[in-house]
Design a protein around this motif. Sequence first.
Motif, PDB file in Angstrom:
ATOM      1  N   ILE A 195       0.841  -1.209   0.000  1.00  0.00           N
ATOM      2  CA  ILE A 195       0.000   0.000   0.000  1.00  0.00           C
ATOM      3  C   ILE A 195       0.874   1.255   0.000  1.00  0.00           C
ATOM      4  O   ILE A 195       0.608   2.207  -0.739  1.00  0.00           O
ATOM      5  N   TYR A 196       1.957   1.247   0.772  1.00  0.00           N
ATOM      6  CA  TYR A 196       2.918   2.367   0.734  1.00  0.00           C
ATOM      7  C   TYR A 196       3.440   2.547  -0.699  1.00  0.00           C
ATOM      8  O   TYR A 196       3.530   3.676  -1.204  1.00  0.00           O
ATOM      9  N   GLY A 197       3.753   1.444  -1.366  1.00  0.00           N
ATOM     10  CA  GLY A 197       4.310   1.500  -2.725  1.00  0.00           C
ATOM     11  C   GLY A 197       3.368   2.125  -3.741  1.00  0.00           C
ATOM     12  O   GLY A 197       3.791   2.514  -4.825  1.00  0.00           O
ATOM     13  N   HIS A 198       2.070   2.198  -3.406  1.00  0.00           N
ATOM     14  CA  HIS A 198       1.091   2.751  -4.349  1.00  0.00           C
ATOM     15  C   HIS A 198       0.457   4.056  -3.858  1.00  0.00           C
ATOM     16  O   HIS A 198      -0.435   4.576  -4.517  1.00  0.00           O
ATOM     17  N   CYS A 199       0.896   4.556  -2.704  1.00  0.00           N
ATOM     18  CA  CYS A 199       0.114   5.616  -2.037  1.00  0.00           C
ATOM     19  C   CYS A 199       0.307   6.998  -2.654  1.00  0.00           C
ATOM     20  O   CYS A 199      -0.419   7.927  -2.327  1.00  0.00           O
ATOM     21  N   GLY A 200       1.291   7.144  -3.536  1.00  0.00           N
ATOM     22  CA  GLY A 200       1.466   8.447  -4.192  1.00  0.00           C
ATOM     23  C   GLY A 200       2.333   9.421  -3.415  1.00  0.00           C
ATOM     24  O   GLY A 200       2.453  10.583  -3.810  1.00  0.00           O
ATOM     25  N   ARG A 201       2.912   8.984  -2.308  1.00  0.00           N
ATOM     26  CA  ARG A 201       3.805   9.841  -1.523  1.00  0.00           C
ATOM     27  C   ARG A 201       5.085   9.076  -1.208  1.00  0.00           C
ATOM     28  O   ARG A 201       5.107   7.841  -1.237  1.00  0.00           O
TER      29      ARG A 201
END
Length: 260
Positions: A195-201
């Motif tokens: 989810i971190y890898g896709h979060c945009g930040r």
Amino acid sequence: MLLFDALTAAYPFLWPAFFAVMLYGIRYLVIAGAMYLFVAPAHAGGWGRTLPGIPPGFDARQHAGRELRHSLVTILVFGLVNGVLYSCGLIKASLLYFRPEDHPVWWFWLSIPLMFMLHDTLFYWLHRLMHLPLLFGTMHRVHHRSVHPTAFAAYSFHPTEALAEALIVSLIIFIIPVHPLAFLIFQTLSTVYNIYGHCGREFYPEGMNAHWLGRWINTSTAHAIHHLKGRMNYGLYFMFWDRVMHTAEARSPDTEAHTR
Ligand SMILES: [Zn+2]
Ligand SMILES: [Zn+2]
């Protein structure tokens, strides 16, 4: 209730599948929801730094609904795979151990990083395969509809990709002995990282890709480049296979400098 009893008698995978859907679903919705709403809200600010390539007027809300719908189907597929594995006795044939005394405590803790390494290797090669023209359209195009992914893109897969992703994770318990609690810890941390890898930040320090240790770690920035370009940076947690196979491309969001 009678209908459900009859159904579970006829299809014994339904109960374990139901519990797995609940576990995967609640965990995903809580973590991705918190990331989307509070940590990296709609690419419009929040913690961390903006990723490269996101246009100024980009509105994540226009894409999150589609990603969430695909994610819910993925959770169903994950649950069904777990239900079938459990009900057809394959779990008993695996190396999953339930009595803690069967393996030393140090193995319990070592098995967790080993699972990350194994999963990263299986994921890298599956990901490379899915980028072949033959498989991309049928399996992986849905995930790449998110050119600038949000947290909900983490499980935004076509059902065939969801099946393949579930199978490679399941493969781990046939390769090394794993306690269910260690497996649960691994899967929860894996969900957080995905989810971190896709979060945009980006939350890692700047210049991560140039650091002697950091260059081996996959980042949100590296995966954003994968979504932007549709190639390079195929890993999940690490850059090991990308660097060995010369598919690594990391770019500092500030300098735009490319390093390999
Ligand atoms: Zn891809
Ligand atoms: Zn992705």
